[in-house]
Write a protein that holds these residues in place. Structure first.
Motif, PDB file in Angstrom:
ATOM      1  N   GLU A   1       0.833  -1.202   0.000  1.00 33.18           N
ATOM      2  CA  GLU A   1       0.000   0.000   0.000  1.00 33.18           C
ATOM      3  C   GLU A   1       0.871   1.257   0.000  1.00 33.18           C
ATOM      4  OE1 GLU A   1      -4.170   0.915   2.024  1.00 33.18           O
ATOM      5  OE2 GLU A   1      -2.562   0.776   3.514  1.00 33.18           O
ATOM      6  N   ALA A   2       1.935   1.248   0.797  1.00 37.55           N
ATOM      7  CA  ALA A   2       2.840   2.393   0.831  1.00 37.55           C
ATOM      8  C   ALA A   2       3.541   2.577  -0.504  1.00 37.55           C
ATOM      9  CB  ALA A   2       3.862   2.221   1.957  1.00 37.55           C
ATOM     10  N   ASP A   3       3.876   1.482  -1.177  1.00 35.17           N
ATOM     11  CA  ASP A   3       4.460   1.580  -2.515  1.00 35.17           C
ATOM     12  C   ASP A   3       3.508   2.299  -3.472  1.00 35.17           C
ATOM     13  OD1 ASP A   3       6.895   0.409  -2.044  1.00 35.17           O
ATOM     14  OD2 ASP A   3       6.317  -1.577  -2.775  1.00 35.17           O
ATOM     15  N   THR A   4       2.238   1.924  -3.431  1.00 31.88           N
ATOM     16  CA  THR A   4       1.247   2.523  -4.327  1.00 31.88           C
ATOM     17  C   THR A   4       1.079   4.011  -4.037  1.00 31.88           C
ATOM     18  OG1 THR A   4       0.063   0.419  -4.457  1.00 31.88           O
ATOM     19  CG2 THR A   4      -1.148   2.387  -5.103  1.00 31.88           C
ATOM     20  N   ILE A   5       0.969   4.360  -2.760  1.00 30.68           N
ATOM     21  CA  ILE A   5       0.821   5.767  -2.385  1.00 30.68           C
ATOM     22  C   ILE A   5       2.084   6.546  -2.746  1.00 30.68           C
ATOM     23  CG2 ILE A   5       0.506   7.363  -0.446  1.00 30.68           C
ATOM     24  CD1 ILE A   5      -1.097   5.109   0.943  1.00 30.68           C
ATOM     25  N   GLY A   6       3.244   5.956  -2.451  1.00 31.57           N
ATOM     26  CA  GLY A   6       4.501   6.622  -2.746  1.00 31.57           C
ATOM     27  C   GLY A   6       4.715   6.854  -4.227  1.00 31.57           C
TER      28      GLY A   6
END
Length: 255
Positions: free
Chosen positions: A183-188
């Motif tokens: 999820e953090a990868d997608t947001i980042g």
């Protein structure tokens, strides 16, 4: 016991939240309490770990970080730590830390932006609150959490951390789950694109990370998704990220 059970159930229902990607979360603590814990952790780390005083390193890292955080709004403090570990973090309360060893692996400002965007993504998705809440529900029991949630001020924070058996730093920097990492990868990816960094470089970054880790994953990648899964996830969101990158008012260059 029945009253405790009912109160715990109501607390669970009240603590249900949704992440920026629509995933269900358990968040037992207020944003203010988590931010206070984040700031406390950050100050502790600055006292205990060596700081990189290189003007060039600080200018470079802060240029990238400020471009990312400008997209999110708010004021963020950035510190470069002098340490060979390939790592970075962001904490609730607007705090970012980058270890100098990361600069040898993130070969460009675009790749560094992928790391910082990922870490800021953890904060925006409130993963620290989620992890501490999960730890509390598992270890301390909801009745303990319920009792401490009513407290206020520093004493209340210390009581919560004591009940969880966690120091301030560990309480915030718990290893995230693979779901949270993805999820953090997608947001980042979205953050770096909106900030004017080429999102395609995120794939090159994780390839560099894999090469740097050798047989043992780099510290930054521990408990993370596999390289292949991470890259596949990034590529599945790449078209949208490229559209955001093309729409960015300025292409950022910190080199």
């Amino acid at each position: 016991m029945r009253r405790i059970y009912v109160a715990s159930l109501l607390l669970l229902l009240a603590a249900c939240a949704t992440s920026p990607t629509g995933r269900n979360q358990l968040k037992l603590f207020s944003e203010e309490k988590i931010a206070e814990m984040g700031v406390q952790s950050y100050q502790q780390m600055k006292q205990e770990e060596p700081i990189d005083n290189s003007t060039a390193d600080n200018r470079y890292v802060k240029c990238v970080a400020n471009a990312i955080t400008k997209v999110t709004g708010g004021e963020w403090e950035v510190t470069v730590f002098k340490d060979d570990q390939v790592n970075a973090f962001a904490l609730p309360g607007g705090k970012i830390g980058v270890y100098s060893g990361l600069l040898d692996v993130a070969k460009s400002d675009d790749q560094l932006a992928a790391v910082i965007g990922h870490e800021v993504g953890h904060v925006l998705a409130d993963h620290g609150n989620e992890r501490v809440s999960q730890q509390a529900a598992t270890q301390g029991g909801l009745q303990v959490v319920s009792a401490f949630l009513g407290g206020s001020g520093g004493g209340g924070n210390q009581a919560v951390m004591s009940a969880l058996g966690l120091g301030a730093q560990v309480g915030i920097l718990l290893p995230f789950s693979r779901t949270q990492e993805s999820e953090a990868d997608t947001i980042g990816l979205e953050l770096m694109a909106r900030a004017g960094f080429d999102p395609r470089e995120s794939v090159a970054l994780w390839q560099n990370m894999a090469a740097a880790g050798g047989e043992k994953p780099a510290e930054f990648m521990s408990t993370h998704p596999s390289n292949e899964s991470r890259i596949n996830n990034l590529q599945s969101h790449m078209n949208q990220a490229l559209q955001l990158y093309q729409q960015a008012p300025n292409k950022t260059n910190c080199s």
